[in-house]
Design a protein around this motif. Structure first.
Motif: not given
Ligand SMILES: NC(=O)c1ccc[n+]([C@@H]2O[C@H](COP(=O)([O-])OP(=O)(O)OC[C@H]3O[C@@H](n4cnc5c(N)ncnc54)[C@H](O)[C@@H]3O)[C@@H](O)[C@H]2O)c1
Length: 445
Positions: A184-201
């Motif tokens: 999932m993180s790989e799939l979303y990587a193109p959309y969060i290039r400026t800074n990592n905005r993934i919240h894992l929980m």
């Protein structure tokens, strides 16, 4: 990556089109055959700025496909998004039947490792339910396949959905499988290039996050609407109050506009659903119950203002022609689900008013709900002929600076009830209009 998005409505279609645009192979699945036939031709069906060209480009490049064949979609793809509707039941809980049906379809057709992603807004515990449903179907088939369930709620806003999806404030991923979370993180990587905005929980926290986000936004709306009511009573101006409280960085200046109450497909149903979740768990959600009550009243506020003014002036409502600008629950969408315009129109129709409406994109959907009980017109000025009043429900850009001389010349009475505070009260007075807005002083209030 090979992705299937199951459920091709406002969320599924936007997600599918955006994922295909970053090079993924996306199959969008829906049970509605007519819808799929139109989508295949590049017709987005819904109104969402930029969506048609995004679809056309990716259909042409053969990265975006549409089908009703869920069996092949499950078999041929590794990441399976569930993006079906979760409408409210009578008691406020979310109807999970569509989600569970998709889970069954996945269990029936799974043929290897899959990441199953809940993108629909679902009550806490649904990831477990989906996991159990898929496992049960697999057991019934006497086979064994691995899969993980990730909760990935969607935060896009209709009207700016493409931008919200491609430049998200945050991506919430709930789950415990490192393998699935890394896919999932790989799939979303193109959309969060400026800074990592993934919240894992964990799944449950992700599920609550979505409801909590919508609940606090709905709370802000009801709070500002309640303050507006107070401002009207005491002769204060909500615009001054809004800008001054918004200057406090702890409060922030966004999402503080008063209006006609929240509508649409999310806030009303999600507030009800989280209240129900609380109740099911022995918790009375007093604040959110109040948010709902305030909103119920606010959705009828313009009708109430019309009724009060007409009574004050001795103008009969029966047979009065009322013009309406804007029907959708907000601009840049054709979504009419729970739109406040419907509440106001119903009240005025019950009083015998004749309603003439114009909306730039939502009239087809409005016709499905209101039928021929109101008149529909091709442009904003046509609805004004002989109108005793104009009501503004939606802040479409084209209503912001109309030709007021033309407006005045067409209307029988120069009376405007503005639910979005589009104009300045003193300027409207100078132009000779009786002007009502939300939370601002009015000579006639
Ligand atoms: N609309 C929004 O702005 C928004 C934003 C964030 C989250 N959400 C959430 O996303 C979810 C979807 O919302 P939406 O507005 O896109 O809904 P929608 O009603 O526009 O679309 C749902 C689609 O799912 C299809 N469907 C139903 N059962 C199916 C099945 N078994 N297989 C395949 N397709 C099936 C329907 O035909 C429909 O096209 C909801 O839970 C909603 O709360 C919506």
């Amino acid at each position: 990556m090979r992705i299937a998005v199951i459920g091709t409505g406002y969320v599924g279609l936007v997600a599918g089109a955006c994922f295909s645009d970053t090079g993924n192979q996306v199959t969008c699945v829906d049970i509605d055959e007519k819808k799929v036939a139109r989508l295949k031709k590049g017709d987005p069906i819904i109104y969402e700025p930029g969506l048609d060209s995004l679809m056309t480009r990716n259909i042409r490049e053969k990265r975006l496909m549409f089908t009703t064949d869920i069996k092949s979609a499950v078999k041929d793809n590794e990441v399976l998004f569930i993006a079906v509707g979760t409408p409210p039941e009578e008691d406020g809980s979310a109807d999970l039947s569509y989600v569970i049906q998709v889970a069954k379809d996945i269990g029936n057709n799974i043929n290897g490792y899959k990441v199953v992603v809940n993108k629909s807004t679902v009550p806490v515990g649904t990831a477990d339910l989906v996991r159990e449903t898929i496992s049960r179907e697999i057991q019934l088939r006497n086979v064994s396949f691995e899969f993980d369930v990730i909760s990935n709620p969607e935060f896009l806003k209709e009207g700016s959905a493409l931008d919200d999806f491609s430049k998200p404030d945050r991506v919430v991923l709930g789950g415990s499988s490192e393998k699935a979370l890394s896919i999932m993180s790989e799939l979303y990587a193109p959309y969060i290039r400026t800074n990592n905005r993934i919240h894992l929980m964990d799944n449950r926290s992700a599920e609550v996050t979505k409801y909590a986000a919508n609940a606090i936004l709905a709370t802000k709306i009801s709070f500002m609407n309640e303050m507006s009511g107070l401002c009207e009573k005491v002769g204060a101006d909500i615009d001054f109050v809004r800008t001054a409280i918004g200057a406090d960085s702890r409060i922030g200046n966004k999402f503080l506009f008063p209006g006609v109450g929240y509508g649409g497909s999310c806030f009303p149903k999600d507030v009800k659903a989280i209240v129900k979740t609380g109740k099911d768990n022995g918790l009375s959600m007093d604040l959110l119950n109040a948010v709902e009550e305030v909103n119920k009243k606010q959705k009828k506020i313009l009708a109430q203002k019309v009724i009060n003014y007409f009574a004050l002036k001795g103008i009969p409502l029966k047979g009065a022609r009322i013009a309406v600008w804007g029907l959708s629950f907000k601009p840049k969408t054709d979504d009419m689900r729970a739109a406040p315009s419907l509440d106001v129109i119903e009240v005025l129709l019950s009083k015998g008013c004749i309603i003439d409406a114009f909306d730039p994109v939502a009239m087809d959907n409005a016709k499905r709900i209101l039928g021929n009980r109101i008149g529909y017109h091709d442009n904003a000025y046509d609805v004004l002929k002989n109108a005793e009043a104009l009501i503004i429900h939606t802040e479409w850009n084209e209503f912001r600076t109309p030709d007021f001389d033309r407006v005045a010349s067409l209307m029988k009475r120069k009376v405007i009830f503005d639910g979005r505070n589009l104009y300045e009260s003193n300027k409207m007075k100078e132009k000779g209009f009786v002007y009502f807005s939300i939370g601002r002083p009015s000579d006639e209030q």
